[in-house]
Design a protein around this motif. Sequence first.
Motif, PDB file in Angstrom:
ATOM      1  N   GLN A 273     -49.913  26.490  50.214  1.00 31.19           N
ATOM      2  CA  GLN A 273     -49.310  27.542  51.030  1.00 31.19           C
ATOM      3  C   GLN A 273     -50.299  27.937  52.109  1.00 31.19           C
ATOM      4  N   ALA A 274     -49.784  28.583  53.146  1.00 33.78           N
ATOM      5  CA  ALA A 274     -50.666  29.047  54.212  1.00 33.78           C
ATOM      6  C   ALA A 274     -51.632  30.085  53.650  1.00 33.78           C
ATOM      7  N   VAL A 275     -52.821  30.140  54.245  1.00 34.65           N
ATOM      8  CA  VAL A 275     -53.805  31.144  53.845  1.00 34.65           C
ATOM      9  C   VAL A 275     -53.191  32.531  53.984  1.00 34.65           C
ATOM     10  N   GLY A 276     -52.537  32.742  55.091  1.00 33.20           N
ATOM     11  CA  GLY A 276     -51.895  34.026  55.369  1.00 33.20           C
ATOM     12  C   GLY A 276     -51.203  33.894  56.700  1.00 33.20           C
TER      13      GLY A 276
ATOM     14  N   VAL B  59     -54.905  28.038  42.305  1.00 32.27           N
ATOM     15  CA  VAL B  59     -53.551  28.112  41.737  1.00 32.27           C
ATOM     16  C   VAL B  59     -53.471  29.226  40.705  1.00 32.27           C
ATOM     17  N   VAL B  60     -54.447  29.266  39.801  1.00 33.88           N
ATOM     18  CA  VAL B  60     -54.416  30.266  38.734  1.00 33.88           C
ATOM     19  C   VAL B  60     -54.526  31.676  39.326  1.00 33.88           C
ATOM     20  N   ARG B  61     -55.438  31.856  40.272  1.00 32.85           N
ATOM     21  CA  ARG B  61     -55.630  33.173  40.884  1.00 32.85           C
ATOM     22  C   ARG B  61     -54.350  33.668  41.572  1.00 32.85           C
ATOM     23  N   GLU B  62     -53.752  32.775  42.391  1.00 29.49           N
ATOM     24  CA  GLU B  62     -52.569  33.186  43.146  1.00 29.49           C
ATOM     25  C   GLU B  62     -51.345  33.298  42.237  1.00 29.49           C
ATOM     26  N   ALA B  63     -51.261  32.417  41.248  1.00 25.34           N
ATOM     27  CA  ALA B  63     -50.138  32.488  40.312  1.00 25.34           C
ATOM     28  C   ALA B  63     -50.194  33.802  39.535  1.00 25.34           C
TER      29      ALA B  63
ATOM     30  N   GLY C 276     -55.015  24.071  52.546  1.00 20.10           N
ATOM     31  CA  GLY C 276     -54.101  24.963  51.837  1.00 20.10           C
ATOM     32  C   GLY C 276     -54.717  26.340  51.709  1.00 20.10           C
ATOM     33  N   ARG C 277     -54.739  26.845  50.474  1.00 24.14           N
ATOM     34  CA  ARG C 277     -55.215  28.211  50.253  1.00 24.14           C
ATOM     35  C   ARG C 277     -56.614  28.249  49.650  1.00 24.14           C
ATOM     36  N   LEU C 278     -57.373  27.171  49.908  1.00 25.47           N
ATOM     37  CA  LEU C 278     -58.687  27.060  49.273  1.00 25.47           C
ATOM     38  C   LEU C 278     -59.607  28.208  49.677  1.00 25.47           C
ATOM     39  N   HIS C 279     -59.513  28.647  50.925  1.00 26.24           N
ATOM     40  CA  HIS C 279     -60.363  29.747  51.401  1.00 26.24           C
ATOM     41  C   HIS C 279     -59.515  30.926  51.857  1.00 26.24           C
ATOM     42  N   SER C 280     -60.133  32.114  51.854  1.00 23.70           N
ATOM     43  CA  SER C 280     -59.454  33.281  52.419  1.00 23.70           C
ATOM     44  C   SER C 280     -59.516  33.176  53.944  1.00 23.70           C
TER      45      SER C 280
ATOM     46  N   TRP D 116     -50.317  19.137  46.236  1.00 22.46           N
ATOM     47  CA  TRP D 116     -50.160  20.472  45.655  1.00 22.46           C
ATOM     48  C   TRP D 116     -48.868  21.157  46.070  1.00 22.46           C
ATOM     49  N   LEU D 117     -47.932  20.383  46.621  1.00 20.15           N
ATOM     50  CA  LEU D 117     -46.690  20.993  47.106  1.00 20.15           C
ATOM     51  C   LEU D 117     -45.987  21.782  46.007  1.00 20.15           C
ATOM     52  N   ASP D 118     -45.367  22.892  46.421  1.00 18.76           N
ATOM     53  CA  ASP D 118     -44.654  23.793  45.504  1.00 18.76           C
ATOM     54  C   ASP D 118     -45.567  24.489  44.501  1.00 18.76           C
TER      55      ASP D 118
END
Lengths: 499, 499
Positions: free
Chosen positions: B285-288, B85-89, B463-467, B278-280
């Motif tokens: 979110q999707a990885v990509g 969350v912190v990284r993507e935020a 979620g977005r735990l991994h690349s 972890w919604l919103d």
Amino acid sequence: MMKWQEAWETLIELEKRTAQLGSIGSLIGWDEQVNLPKGSAELRAQQQAALGEATHRAASDPKIGECLDVLGEVASYLSAEQKVVVREARKDFDRATRIPSDFVRRREEAQSRSYHAWVTARKSGDFEEFLPHLKSQLTFAHLEAEYLEAEDPYDYWIDRFDPGMTADRIQSLFTPLLKELKPLVETITGADVELPQDTFRGFPVDSQETFLREVVKSMGFNFDRGRIDTAVHPFCSGHPLDCRMTTRFDPDNPLDSLSSAMHETGHGLYEQGLPEDWLDTPMAQAVGMAVHESQARLWENQIGRSRPFWKHWEPRYRELFSKQLSAVDSDTLYRTVNRVALTPIRVDADEVTYNLHIMLRFELEKQLFSGEIKAGELPEAWNAASKKFLGFEPANHSEGCLQDVHWATGAFGYFPSYCTGNMIAAQLWYQLRSELPKLDEQLASGDCKPILEWLRQKVHNKGRLHSTPELVQKISGEELSPRFLVRYLQERYLPLYRA
Amino acid sequence: MMKWQEAWETLIELEKRTAQLGSIGSLIGWDEQVNLPKGSAELRAQQQAALGEATHRAASDPKIGECLDVLGEVASYLSAEQKVVVREARKDFDRATRIPSDFVRRREEAQSRSYHAWVTARKSGDFEEFLPHLKSQLTFAHLEAEYLEAEDPYDYWIDRFDPGMTADRIQSLFTPLLKELKPLVETITGADVELPQDTFRGFPVDSQETFLREVVKSMGFNFDRGRIDTAVHPFCSGHPLDCRMTTRFDPDNPLDSLSSAMHETGHGLYEQGLPEDWLDTPMAQAVGMAVHESQARLWENQIGRSRPFWKHWEPRYRELFSKQLSAVDSDTLYRTVNRVALTPIRVDADEVTYNLHIMLRFELEKQLFSGEIKAGELPEAWNAASKKFLGFEPANHSEGCLQDVHWATGAFGYFPSYCTGNMIAAQLWYQLRSELPKLDEQLASGDCKPILEWLRQKVHNKGRLHSTPELVQKISGEELSPRFLVRYLQERYLPLYRA
């Protein structure tokens, strides 16, 4: 210091931004009632809350205040329309800046939850399930009035929907109306008139929709800038350039969806006719809800229940529903369209007794706001008021105090506008008829254009240029009064129900 | 100085607010393509612009930066999810604060106009009509990359959709894939296989919709939190709790709407399976887009074109379309579902040649961004690239450079994800089969649950735990590679098309 022209342009830009955010709220509110999956209600509440906060932030942008300060000094340079914009923008800005953002967010969230609780409670008839939401809506209503330092919280809410109106002024219109309505309702309910209500059953929904769309189109609704869909409760929302109306269908009550659709189309035509040069500014808004209702009622009742209207549409109606109408002659069809009968449900009521339903709600709202009754006492108070105004108690709360969406979404003080709107519709109707002498012939040939043009010119295009009483006075040359409504109801219904 | 727990809670609240405003943008974008009256496009552009500005303001709230500063100091206290969350935020915040509000507003407005111009131009085939919009979208794309001080604007856009990917990395996957695809396509197009394409005509839309909804439901799509409607272009948008998918119907191309719907449902299932706690937030979110596409493709192709899937669904399909399928035997139905034929239109392409369409677009995007070709030269460049990859030129621009919505809405760098997604889908498919040995029997009995559960656990809930490369490696134990896709296509199509 800004030049005033610069202040004007900035103000307009900021007003448009706020209006557009507001119109998104209206759109996703429409979506909530037309498209929302049943498990998504909590999300929508959060979305409305987030949007409400963003809209509130836009509406309380300090730059708006700065522009208004500059423009307040140069009133003599402003056109009449510009003055309206500045006056109303000032009111909106004061309201936005005195109500905290956080309050707006919490209320938006609570409103959406309250709406969904009401849907459930209305189904089950369980008032207790809805009570906490009613209480919270009342608290929010009182708090807002306090933030705005209103002298009287109920008058504050009435003024929010009809600027310039108060509970006392409404009472002074309702009292003489009730006096005239009572003997009329007695005459009608005492008359020995039988109607084949059971015949109006099994009208296929798709044919109903076909007919309804033809009528809506003939009224002049612009489908390039709007749509009509199905929802639990008929309403009209959106934006003048993207007007979203709803209706509902019941195979066993076809005249209801038709009159609902004509009603909402009356609202929609008003929205679509607001002055286009002023869109997204306070000039291109309805004068108030009473005038808005007058537009809906005029099409639904004065026009949609008239003989000339049905002279044109009856053949098409019979074409679509030949089987269902085989035993119904023209006179009976007309009488059924104009059927008057007391019912516990406001939205099912005819145009005569409808006014009694409003008086009932007006009385209860006054009592809820004065503290004379508490929210928890509403069911008993409702039943008592129902007895007083309608002559009977509802069978259950679904048909009683849970029947309307308004209080569930915090719309206190809105109900009186319906009855005031009926008065205005009648007052405009007599004026319209005196200015369009061929009206009946035109209607009988399916031509609604002259009516729409008249309304466009006299009401829609004026936007917020005049207040409600001013507008009525200006158009009809007389003060707003219940006597036109009384005359209209007597002229239409006494011939049908005279013993 | 805030305590870090307080900073965390504030950050989450602010992230949710931004995400909810963003999801409203997505909702009214869906409405634009499903419900918008034709005269309301300009208004919608303004609404999107106003909302985009409000969303941008929320995303660039200085409080987010303050929270991130506090949390940056205490990384060792944070869970793996919190770190994501912190990284993507931080990435989102930097993007939001470096791009001016006014730019966002102008781009949103231009995008909506560009979309509507594209709809018209695609119909008329008039590229010149669309050219100014393409130019403006390219300018916006370059400007954004500049604001973010990206080393390479095209790499910037690729990374926006698939974090960690670059044009070079994609080229290193596409080159070996193309080498293997060429002989496969040659074998297929050289094979003497006739299919009764003309038989798949006159499939009533309502029966198509009935079948499609049954399939979508059996895949596990939760209709309590989503819907599927009709639009010009199939897509999936909205929110995990209110997922809005679209498809389109053509009586003479029933397999297209089915595979489109299964494709979009693959997207929808991913969204609905994102970690609910972890919604919103950026964790849900999707990885990509490549992983997103892999989910769509796995359902559309690996499953939806398989023998076991059709073993279950064929009887129902024949029940609904008995007349249309009377002359089609089971083997022919299966071969038609897996028909491979070169076509100018990407969205009509089979899963073999689809990858060539992507390589074509990837090459043109590289050239547009490097300046090797100018926007005005796109039609010629398109035709040349079409000749190179597909072997022919399109008949007109509607079937050529105007066929896709992506560039019209500024989505440059998105196309490669489709092909990378195909590779990931195949790589996951072999892993899935090795872990679910009864898979074919389950599919043949209409049971998709084990597959959905596997995907939920391995992909959706993460979620977005991994690349993207990490996730593929973690699930399959091997590096992301085109060889699984090659193997899958050979195994499926060589038996059908071997001379």
